[in-house]
Design an enzyme around this catalytic site. Structure first.
Site, short mmCIF file in Angstrom:
data_model
loop_
_atom_site.label_atom_id
_atom_site.label_comp_id
_atom_site.label_asym_id
_atom_site.label_seq_id
_atom_site.Cartn_x
_atom_site.Cartn_y
_atom_site.Cartn_z
N TYR A 143 56.15 113.62 7.19
CA TYR A 143 57.54 114.08 7.08
C TYR A 143 58.05 114.01 5.64
O TYR A 143 58.99 114.72 5.28
CB TYR A 143 58.45 113.24 7.97
CG TYR A 143 58.30 113.50 9.45
CD1 TYR A 143 57.31 114.33 9.96
CD2 TYR A 143 59.14 112.89 10.36
CE1 TYR A 143 57.16 114.54 11.31
CE2 TYR A 143 59.01 113.10 11.73
CZ TYR A 143 58.01 113.93 12.19
OH TYR A 143 57.88 114.15 13.54
N LYS A 193 45.15 107.25 14.48
CA LYS A 193 44.11 108.24 14.79
C LYS A 193 42.96 108.02 13.82
O LYS A 193 42.53 108.92 13.09
CB LYS A 193 44.68 109.66 14.70
CG LYS A 193 43.78 110.73 15.32
CD LYS A 193 43.56 110.56 16.81
CE LYS A 193 42.73 111.73 17.36
NZ LYS A 193 42.32 111.49 18.76
N ASP A 225 46.42 109.50 21.18
CA ASP A 225 46.31 110.28 22.42
C ASP A 225 46.16 109.35 23.62
O ASP A 225 46.74 109.59 24.69
CB ASP A 225 45.17 111.29 22.33
CG ASP A 225 43.91 110.74 21.69
OD1 ASP A 225 43.94 109.61 21.17
OD2 ASP A 225 42.89 111.46 21.69
N ASP A 249 57.70 109.34 16.36
CA ASP A 249 58.68 110.33 16.78
C ASP A 249 58.34 110.86 18.18
O ASP A 249 59.18 110.92 19.08
CB ASP A 249 58.71 111.47 15.76
CG ASP A 249 59.88 112.41 15.95
OD1 ASP A 249 60.69 112.21 16.87
OD2 ASP A 249 59.99 113.38 15.17
N ASP A 253 60.04 109.58 22.21
CA ASP A 253 60.67 110.52 23.13
C ASP A 253 60.01 110.46 24.50
O ASP A 253 60.69 110.54 25.54
CB ASP A 253 60.59 111.94 22.58
CG ASP A 253 61.67 112.23 21.54
OD1 ASP A 253 62.40 111.29 21.19
OD2 ASP A 253 61.76 113.38 21.09
#
Length: 360
Positions: A143, A193, A225, A249, A253
């Protein structure tokens, strides 16, 4: 005590739910003998309309002059289509995080007993309970990395976003997670990851070193994942999840949805200076002005503000108990109502705020 609070009312439903949060803060002040002085700070789409840029000059300075910042959601489809960063509301969010040094984003996700029916998971999974905290690194990663577009000889235009993390950035967010776990159930899951990304391999190396400093905290690591799958399969296994910016992020959610609604998810963005508090949900422009938005995430963000910025744990617990009481009594806004909710128990934004104040 007198405290100065910067109010970023935001866009869409932001001003509506922030108004209810202010009512709750004023009630706390009356009960405990504090006073809150509110300073309005414009940011986001409303600032684009007013002054031509989403992050007006002096925004950070106004916030630093206060004890904490209470943020309503910003943005919406009306804005954000321009190629000029000043015309995009998300630029304001990234800028204030950077300028205030808000590197640690805390997003709690708890399934309250009264909300069990709103959980989309299997009943037996929901009944095990959900009480996890996602600690998201907020000022690094993709970001904030370099962005570029360039022409290629045979593939047309190509775009690239750089994802970078330093040892310092990883260590400070990791340490925050371990310290927080010590105050909870003493479990940390580090999410990365590392089978693909070099930045994740460094992340894992630093987290290994930190884990050795906290032998009283159970530590494990998992790929992002797998973590996404496990949050749906068995969320009760988690206590504190620490991860980088983009992964946090997305996962927060997901965690919010399994607790009933994004409208219930508060968050805190912390530094050692002035910190920022607000809901994780968006500005919901489709229901703005209708008086039906859920103010509970904004109100619960006030509880986090009192805890982390003003050292008022007792007052914060008072607010959380009041919200729990309102939900236990069956009161709902329409986003957290289900087919079994009586019509006379479905409240609007203002009346839900009034119920919390009455419970206080």
């Amino acid at each position: 005590m007198n405290y100065k609070i910067a109010l970023i009312r935001g866009d869409g439903i932001g001003p509506e739910v922030v108004g209810e949060a202010v009512k709750v803060m004023e009630t706390v002040g009356t009960k405990f003998g504090h006073s809150f002085e509110f300073t309005d700070v414009m940011m986001g789409g409303c600032a684009i309309d007013a002054v031509g840029k989403s992050y007006p000059d002096g925004t950070a300075e106004k916030c630093r002059a206060c004890d904490a910042v209470l943020l309503g959601a910003v943005g919406g489809p009306k804005w954000g289509h321009s190629s000029d960063p000043d015309q995009r509301p998300e630029t304001a969010l990234l800028s204030i995080r950077k300028d205030l040094g808000l590197y640690a984003n805390l997003r709690p996700a708890a399934l309250r007993p009264a909300m069990a029916g709103a959980c989309p998971l299997k009943k037996e999974t929901a009944e095990k309970g959900i009480d996890l905290m996602i600690v998201r690194e907020l000022t690094g990663g993709v970001y904030f990395g370099k962005r570029e577009r360039y022409e290629t000889a045979d593939r047309g235009i190509e775009a690239a976003d750089r994802m970078a993390y330093s040892e310092m950035e990883i260590e400070r967010i990791g340490r925050r997670a371990f310290e927080l776990a010590r105050m909870r159930s003493k479990k940390v899951a580090s999410v990365d990851k590392a089978n693909v990304l070099e930045s994740s391999r460094l992340w894992r190396e630093v987290m290994h070193r930190l884990a050795a400093e906290y032998p009283d905290v159970e530590y494990r690591e998992m790929f992002v994942d797998n973590c996404a799958m496990q949050i749906c399969k068995d969320p009760a296994q988690f206590d504190v999840i620490v991860t980088e910016n983009m992964f946090g992020d997305i996962l927060s959610d997901e965690a919010a949805q399994i607790t009933g609604s994004l409208g219930m998810l508060a968050s805190a963005s912390l530094d050692d200076g002035v910190s920022l508090f607000g809901p994780s949900a968006g500005s919901a422009p489709d229901i703005a002005g209708l008086g039906v938005a859920n103010p509970l995430a904004q109100i619960l963000s006030v509880a986090m503000l009192l805890t982390y910025a003003l050292d008022m744990g007792e007052q914060a617990a008072w607010i959380e108990s009041a919200v729990a009481r309102v939900l236990d009594e069956g009161w709902r806004t329409r986003d957290i109502a289900d087919v079994n909710t009586p019509a006379d128990k479905i409240l609007g934004t203002t009346t839900m705020g009034d119920k919390v104040v009455a419970a206080l």
